[in-house]
Design a protein around this motif. Sequence first.
Motif, PDB file in Angstrom:
ATOM      1  N   VAL A 119       2.427   1.806  -3.547  1.00 34.20           N
ATOM      2  CA  VAL A 119       1.466   2.250  -4.557  1.00 34.20           C
ATOM      3  C   VAL A 119       0.999   3.668  -4.263  1.00 34.20           C
ATOM      4  O   VAL A 119       0.856   4.502  -5.162  1.00 34.20           O
ATOM      5  CB  VAL A 119       0.276   1.268  -4.619  1.00 34.20           C
ATOM      6  CG1 VAL A 119      -0.804   1.774  -5.574  1.00 34.20           C
ATOM      7  CG2 VAL A 119       0.735  -0.116  -5.054  1.00 34.20           C
ATOM      8  N   HIS A 177       0.829  -1.210   0.000  1.00 33.85           N
ATOM      9  CA  HIS A 177       0.000   0.000   0.000  1.00 33.85           C
ATOM     10  C   HIS A 177       0.865   1.264   0.000  1.00 33.85           C
ATOM     11  O   HIS A 177       0.576   2.220  -0.734  1.00 33.85           O
ATOM     12  CB  HIS A 177      -0.922  -0.008   1.212  1.00 33.85           C
ATOM     13  CG  HIS A 177      -1.696   1.261   1.386  1.00 33.85           C
ATOM     14  ND1 HIS A 177      -2.762   1.612   0.570  1.00 33.85           N
ATOM     15  CD2 HIS A 177      -1.544   2.281   2.277  1.00 33.85           C
ATOM     16  CE1 HIS A 177      -3.236   2.788   0.946  1.00 33.85           C
ATOM     17  NE2 HIS A 177      -2.521   3.208   1.982  1.00 33.85           N
ATOM     18  N   PHE A 182      -3.512  -5.462 -12.701  1.00 32.40           N
ATOM     19  CA  PHE A 182      -3.317  -4.186 -12.014  1.00 32.40           C
ATOM     20  C   PHE A 182      -3.637  -3.075 -13.011  1.00 32.40           C
ATOM     21  O   PHE A 182      -2.965  -2.932 -14.033  1.00 32.40           O
ATOM     22  CB  PHE A 182      -1.876  -4.074 -11.506  1.00 32.40           C
ATOM     23  CG  PHE A 182      -1.591  -2.806 -10.751  1.00 32.40           C
ATOM     24  CD1 PHE A 182      -2.114  -2.603  -9.487  1.00 32.40           C
ATOM     25  CD2 PHE A 182      -0.802  -1.806 -11.307  1.00 32.40           C
ATOM     26  CE1 PHE A 182      -1.854  -1.442  -8.783  1.00 32.40           C
ATOM     27  CE2 PHE A 182      -0.539  -0.637 -10.615  1.00 32.40           C
ATOM     28  CZ  PHE A 182      -1.071  -0.455  -9.344  1.00 32.40           C
ATOM     29  N   VAL A 192      -3.983  -1.848  -2.781  1.00 35.43           N
ATOM     30  CA  VAL A 192      -3.630  -1.058  -3.969  1.00 35.43           C
ATOM     31  C   VAL A 192      -4.770  -0.172  -4.447  1.00 35.43           C
ATOM     32  O   VAL A 192      -4.600   0.576  -5.409  1.00 35.43           O
ATOM     33  CB  VAL A 192      -3.183  -1.987  -5.122  1.00 35.43           C
ATOM     34  CG1 VAL A 192      -2.009  -2.836  -4.696  1.00 35.43           C
ATOM     35  CG2 VAL A 192      -4.332  -2.873  -5.601  1.00 35.43           C
TER      36      VAL A 192
END
Length: 293
Positions: free
Chosen positions: A91, A88, A112, A215
């Motif tokens: 990103v 986290h 993604f 994410v």
Amino acid sequence: MRLNAKWLLPAVAALAACSLLAGPSRVREGALYRSGEPQYDAYFKDVHEVQLVAANWADEKKASRKPLVDALELTQDAADSTIAQLLHEKVEAAQSSLGTAKLEIVGDDAHFVTGTGSRGSIDALATALETTAKSELARAHKLKDLPSRIDALLKTGHELEPHAKEDFAKVGGQKPYEVKAELGASFDVLGSIEANAKREVRGAEAFVADLQRAVAIGAAPPAVDAGAPPSAKPPPPKPPPVNTGAPPKPPSPKPPPVAVTPPPPKPPADNPPPPPKPPPAPKPTSTGEVFNP
């Protein structure tokens, strides 16, 4: 004191059987047990294969997480929460070049996706994320097929158990008790593997869900009025008034209120109905006597 051999031999056999049931077991140790009878040996072979599958779960779990763990420069024994937290942070730090970001899951596939269409500086990390998510989803899918296989094996084992004594009576000795003990051990082992398989499935799916939450950035859902149902959309805003350059018109005067006159009371009736007559007095009851004045 002399012991009667007639009673001693059955007692010794019973004690030996108890020691076999409570003692070590080839199946419990994870080894292949061979009874000498084809139908029993086929069953124990299938049980052993399931044990080998379960023994590889820890290595398969590490292998599926390895691409992401390496990309994050963590150790192989890193906790799932640590992996998700660091992911986290990575990103979120690249949000300026990503815009929005999310991990899309379709079946056993993972992608993604970013708002800008670019992965920027985290391209290698995003690829590792996709690889790990796909591996975990495939691992969970394979584990879901195991309980049905175990149930079929348990059914076969329970069908063999009542016939073990007569099937191995010709061998003699403790063989019938040994086979029954190994059958009982296989039931316990298979039940434990089935429970662990279900737990592994839950763990793999929960880990992928954690990765999705880690994410997901820049795509906060719109605020919804707490009093409205979740599917209700807020009304569109009213357009601002258009300025035409003319002075605004004064509001129209409201008409004065109209007085409402109540209706006059009704006059009394000219000939009111007479009051009802009182009922006549009751006559005295005759007593039978004659009265002379």
